[in-house]
Design a protein around this motif. Structure first.
Motif, PDB file in Angstrom:
ATOM      1  N   ARG A 143       0.797  -1.193   0.062  1.00 31.13           N
ATOM      2  CA  ARG A 143      -0.093  -0.091   0.102  1.00 31.13           C
ATOM      3  C   ARG A 143       0.806   1.285  -0.060  1.00 31.13           C
ATOM      4  NH1 ARG A 143      -5.352  -0.322   0.483  1.00 31.13           N
ATOM      5  NH2 ARG A 143      -5.255   1.900   1.214  1.00 31.13           N
ATOM      6  N   THR A 144       2.109   1.036   0.636  1.00 33.61           N
ATOM      7  CA  THR A 144       2.919   2.337   0.713  1.00 33.61           C
ATOM      8  C   THR A 144       3.971   2.391  -0.279  1.00 33.61           C
ATOM      9  OG1 THR A 144       4.281   1.250   2.361  1.00 33.61           O
ATOM     10  CG2 THR A 144       2.380   2.484   3.076  1.00 33.61           C
ATOM     11  N   GLN A 145       4.400   1.423  -1.141  1.00 38.24           N
ATOM     12  CA  GLN A 145       5.511   1.192  -2.138  1.00 38.24           C
ATOM     13  C   GLN A 145       5.317   2.287  -3.426  1.00 38.24           C
ATOM     14  OE1 GLN A 145       5.681  -2.382  -4.273  1.00 38.24           O
ATOM     15  NE2 GLN A 145       7.607  -1.952  -4.797  1.00 38.24           N
ATOM     16  N   LYS A 146       6.290   2.966  -3.460  1.00 37.40           N
ATOM     17  CA  LYS A 146       6.383   4.050  -4.515  1.00 37.40           C
ATOM     18  C   LYS A 146       7.904   3.773  -4.994  1.00 37.40           C
ATOM     19  CE  LYS A 146       3.378   7.450  -2.637  1.00 37.40           C
ATOM     20  NZ  LYS A 146       3.082   7.636  -1.080  1.00 37.40           N
ATOM     21  N   ILE A 147       8.168   3.012  -6.168  1.00 34.70           N
ATOM     22  CA  ILE A 147       9.494   2.756  -6.291  1.00 34.70           C
ATOM     23  C   ILE A 147      10.196   3.926  -6.790  1.00 34.70           C
ATOM     24  CG2 ILE A 147      11.021   1.604  -8.153  1.00 34.70           C
ATOM     25  CD1 ILE A 147       9.113  -1.061  -7.611  1.00 34.70           C
ATOM     26  N   LYS A 148      11.413   4.371  -6.216  1.00 36.36           N
ATOM     27  CA  LYS A 148      12.122   5.645  -6.732  1.00 36.36           C
ATOM     28  C   LYS A 148      13.479   5.169  -7.081  1.00 36.36           C
ATOM     29  CE  LYS A 148      10.064   8.496  -3.390  1.00 36.36           C
ATOM     30  NZ  LYS A 148      10.111   9.081  -2.025  1.00 36.36           N
ATOM     31  N   LEU A 149      13.765   5.565  -8.455  1.00 37.57           N
ATOM     32  CA  LEU A 149      15.046   5.062  -9.176  1.00 37.57           C
ATOM     33  C   LEU A 149      16.161   6.118  -8.902  1.00 37.57           C
ATOM     34  CD1 LEU A 149      13.717   3.029 -11.962  1.00 37.57           C
ATOM     35  CD2 LEU A 149      14.257   2.250  -9.685  1.00 37.57           C
TER      36      LEU A 149
END
Length: 184
Positions: A98-104
């Motif tokens: 629910r909180t995952q926001k993949i940042k690269l």
């Protein structure tokens, strides 16, 4: 809404969702958390996460607002023992989803991996946690080994592996690690 309040809201939502199907996460679904008491499934799950480094008695007073009718530490331990370990794994997975926001960073995820030894009583002597000849001594040493993967850009834990210290490098099913992988 700031990030802390947003994360807390997501955590409470995950716990409420699990509470609605709590029979899946308890040892005995016919009797555990079926009656109205001070320790309900959802609140017990949440309170386990809120515990700090004080004695359990002091932590209970803190959690229940220093009231005279604060439940005993023993009652909390009994309630906590009714929750299966995989409930915490499920909560971990659900919260991360629910909180995952993949940042690269330049096309890569930045992960920090750390291992920690969690000593336990040497009175517990089993093949998974206890070994001898630790630090050139014949005394038994019992511990768990915890490896965590932390996403530096998301500021979240990404993966955990918990194994008995004596079998921490064994990769086959005999080690029975508690493991959570996030697919990315």
């Amino acid at each position: 809404m700031n990030n802390y309040k947003s994360l807390k809201k997501q955590l409470k939502f995950c716990i409420k969702t699990m509470n609605d199907s709590s029979s899946l996460f308890v040892v005995d679904s016919n009797k555990d958390f079926t009656r109205k008491r001070k320790h309900l499934f959802g609140s017990t799950l949440f309170n386990v996460l809120l515990l700090e480094s004080g004695s359990l008695k002091d932590e209970m007073f803190k959690l229940f607002g220093y009231k005279l009718d604060t439940p005993t530490a023993s009652s909390f331990v009994q309630a906590r023992s009714k929750i299966r370990p995989d409930a915490f794994r499920t909560l971990f997975n659900m919260f991360n989803e629910r909180t995952q926001k993949i940042k690269l960073h330049k096309g890569y995820r930045l992960l920090a991996v750390d291992g920690s030894v969690l000593p336990i009583s040497s009175a517990i002597k089993d093949t998974k946690t206890t070994f001898y000849k630790a630090n050139d001594s014949n005394k038994p040493f019992s511990a768990y080994h915890l490896n965590t993967s932390y996403d530096l850009l998301e500021c979240t834990y990404d993966d955990i592996v918990l194994q008995g210290n004596a079998v921490m490098n064994i990769t086959d099913e005999q080690a029975h690690p508690i493991r959570r992988n996030k697919s990315s």
